[in-house]
Design an enzyme around this catalytic site. Structure first.
Site, PDB file in Angstrom:
ATOM      1  N   TYR A 212      -3.394   2.805  10.714  1.00  9.99           N
ATOM      2  CA  TYR A 212      -3.527   3.657   9.358  1.00  9.99           C
ATOM      3  C   TYR A 212      -5.065   4.078   9.297  1.00  9.99           C
ATOM      4  O   TYR A 212      -5.409   5.127   8.815  1.00  9.99           O
ATOM      5  CB  TYR A 212      -3.073   2.961   8.022  1.00  9.99           C
ATOM      6  CG  TYR A 212      -1.637   3.150   8.074  1.00  9.99           C
ATOM      7  CD1 TYR A 212      -0.906   4.123   7.479  1.00  9.99           C
ATOM      8  CD2 TYR A 212      -0.823   1.959   8.741  1.00  9.99           C
ATOM      9  CE1 TYR A 212       0.403   4.114   7.592  1.00  9.99           C
ATOM     10  CE2 TYR A 212       0.558   2.229   8.811  1.00  9.99           C
ATOM     11  CZ  TYR A 212       1.196   3.132   7.968  1.00  9.99           C
ATOM     12  OH  TYR A 212       2.467   3.317   8.049  1.00  9.99           O
TER      13      TYR A 212
ATOM     14  N   GLU B   7       5.999  -7.144  -1.865  1.00 15.85           N
ATOM     15  CA  GLU B   7       5.268  -7.315  -0.848  1.00 15.85           C
ATOM     16  C   GLU B   7       5.972  -7.747   0.341  1.00 15.85           C
ATOM     17  O   GLU B   7       6.443  -8.969   0.159  1.00 15.85           O
ATOM     18  CB  GLU B   7       3.954  -8.322  -1.488  1.00 15.85           C
ATOM     19  CG  GLU B   7       3.287  -8.885  -0.404  1.00 15.85           C
ATOM     20  CD  GLU B   7       2.499  -7.904   0.505  1.00 15.85           C
ATOM     21  OE1 GLU B   7       2.050  -6.775   0.157  1.00 15.85           O
ATOM     22  OE2 GLU B   7       2.592  -7.914   1.725  1.00 15.85           O
ATOM     23  N   SER B   8       6.044  -6.965   1.215  1.00 16.20           N
ATOM     24  CA  SER B   8       6.878  -7.333   2.295  1.00 16.20           C
ATOM     25  C   SER B   8       6.653  -8.652   3.114  1.00 16.20           C
ATOM     26  O   SER B   8       7.311  -9.401   3.637  1.00 16.20           O
ATOM     27  CB  SER B   8       6.808  -6.254   3.433  1.00 16.20           C
ATOM     28  OG  SER B   8       5.600  -6.132   3.961  1.00 16.20           O
TER      29      SER B   8
ATOM     30  N   CYS C  10       8.825   2.892   6.987  1.00 18.77           N
ATOM     31  CA  CYS C  10       7.723   2.209   6.785  1.00 18.77           C
ATOM     32  C   CYS C  10       7.865   0.944   7.386  1.00 18.77           C
ATOM     33  O   CYS C  10       8.822   0.295   7.440  1.00 18.77           O
ATOM     34  CB  CYS C  10       7.985   1.955   5.093  1.00 18.77           C
ATOM     35  SG  CYS C  10       6.690   0.756   4.382  1.00 18.77           S
TER      36      CYS C  10
ATOM     37  N   TRP D 138       8.415   8.669  -3.204  1.00 19.78           N
ATOM     38  CA  TRP D 138       9.662   8.642  -2.325  1.00 19.78           C
ATOM     39  C   TRP D 138      10.896   9.083  -3.043  1.00 19.78           C
ATOM     40  O   TRP D 138      10.823   8.611  -4.425  1.00 19.78           O
ATOM     41  CB  TRP D 138       9.935   7.186  -1.965  1.00 19.78           C
ATOM     42  CG  TRP D 138       8.964   6.610  -0.940  1.00 19.78           C
ATOM     43  CD1 TRP D 138       7.839   5.628  -1.256  1.00 19.78           C
ATOM     44  CD2 TRP D 138       8.833   6.790   0.378  1.00 19.78           C
ATOM     45  NE1 TRP D 138       7.266   5.156   0.101  1.00 19.78           N
ATOM     46  CE2 TRP D 138       7.923   6.127   1.115  1.00 19.78           C
ATOM     47  CE3 TRP D 138       9.439   7.528   1.184  1.00 19.78           C
ATOM     48  CZ2 TRP D 138       7.642   5.859   2.214  1.00 19.78           C
ATOM     49  CZ3 TRP D 138       9.111   7.584   2.480  1.00 19.78           C
ATOM     50  CH2 TRP D 138       8.193   6.818   3.001  1.00 19.78           C
TER      51      TRP D 138
END
Ligand code: GSH
Length: 327
Positions: A194, A147-148, A57, A90
């Site tokens: 994406y 939230e990255s 990811c 996952w």
């Protein structure tokens, strides 16, 4: 046209891929006081926090990169899921072979089976996306943030007083420029691949593939005149671009049909990608087998037999030319 549910953190509407908002947005601070978004605070402490990631990811990858850049390896532990993501999301499937090939760890904290359990623990009625990354508080057994873009900001400063690492990838003086780059790169490149790959109509695919490569052309031009996206200083914006670049030639080019060019055919972007890859402790955040296995074997609508192509092997050790003078 109807809205189609997609197994990814998204849905498809009128042929367009739509990413959903992350739901846990708490902040870690040095003293545990409430963070900028007004949520409950979490105190920065060594050993208290954990990351759940997939090495495939790109969003989770950002957080692993910042863990290295900020010297947080000993402070923040990590669990790595299995690269295959199917109906139940996952999983923590893990054995000797997958550990060796894909870096899986299982849920070494709680022995769990799926990432979805982390969300259900927070709210038994949780109906959001079971996404990675998750920044987890081991003390209270709660999700701090998923939230990255926020997790990397937390890592950028919250633990400085413990590590003594004051490297700043979001410096005050460059914030406006960084925010602009992030906005452009997120929509056209990070998420652009994406939107291109998951398009379900020709028209939508054509639109996004052209936007993506026009954005890459602009980045190529910029990097022909300066070393990094905002000038001569390496910032968060560069790392946010980089996670997409490292997946491009082996995955996005083929699997998402982002195939007008390879990154190798953009000399400045290519050398920029090599330079960042070769920075201390960064190579260990990249697991190409996990990346390829995830994309090619999880999106069976795009690749029904799950065959992982033998793609061109990037020579990551090739000397880069980014130390030259820019005018
Ligand atoms: N906004 C999130 C996006 C994370 C995300 O989309 N993760 C994907 C993997 S790359 C995911 O876990 N998807 C799970 C699913 O859709 O079920 C972030 O940047 O942290």
């Amino acid at each position: 046209m109807a809205t189609v549910k997609n197994s990814w953190n998204s849905s498809i509407k009128n042929g367009e891929y739509q990413r959903k908002e992350s739901q846990f947005r708490n902040w870690i601070t040095a003293d545990g006081s409430a963070g900028i978004s007004g949520h409950d605070g979490f105190k920065a402490e060594a050993g208290r926090y954990h990351l759940y990631v997939s090495l495939a990811c790109p969003w989770a990858h950002r957080t692993l990169v910042f863990r290295q850049l900020k010297g947080l390896e000993d402070l923040i532990t990590v669990s790595v899921v299995h690269p295959d993501m199917h109906d139940k999301g996952w999983s923590f499937n893990h054995d000797k072979e997958s550990a060796k090939l894909y870096g899986t760890t299982g849920d070494d904290l709680y022995g769990g089976g799926y990432i979805s359990e982390k969300y259900l623990v927070q709210d038994p009625n949780y109906s959001g996306v079971n996404s990675v990354p998750i920044l987890w508080d081991k003390k209270n057994k709660v999700i701090v943030n998923n939230e990255s873009s926020e997790i990397i900001r937390i890592f950028n400063s919250a633990f400085n007083h413990i590590t003594g690492n004051t490297r700043d990838f979001y410096p005050e003086t460059l914030r406006e420029k960084i925010d602009l780059e992030n906005e452009f790169i997120y929509h056209n490149i990070n998420n652009g691949v994406y939107k291109t790959g998951f398009a379900t109509s020709q028209e939508v695919y054509d639109k996004h593939v052209v936007k993506l490569f026009s954005a890459l052309d602009q980045v190529e031009h910029k990097l022909s005149k300066q070393r990094y996206l905002t000038g001569d200083e390496l910032t968060e914006a560069d790392w946010r671009l980089w996670v997409t670049l490292v997946r491009f030639d082996s995955v996005y080019h083929t699997h998402f049909k982002c195939n007008l060019k390879l990154i190798e055919q953009y000399p400045n972007i290519y050398h920029f990608m090599l330079e960042l890859y070769q920075m201390p402790n960064i190579a260990k955040t990249v697991n190409e087998a996990h990346i390829k296995r995830h994309y090619y074997a999880s999106h069976l609508a795009l690749n029904p037999y799950g065959i992982v192509p033998i793609s061109h092997q990037q020579d990551w050790t090739k000397p880069h030319n980014r130390e030259r003078q820019f005018n």
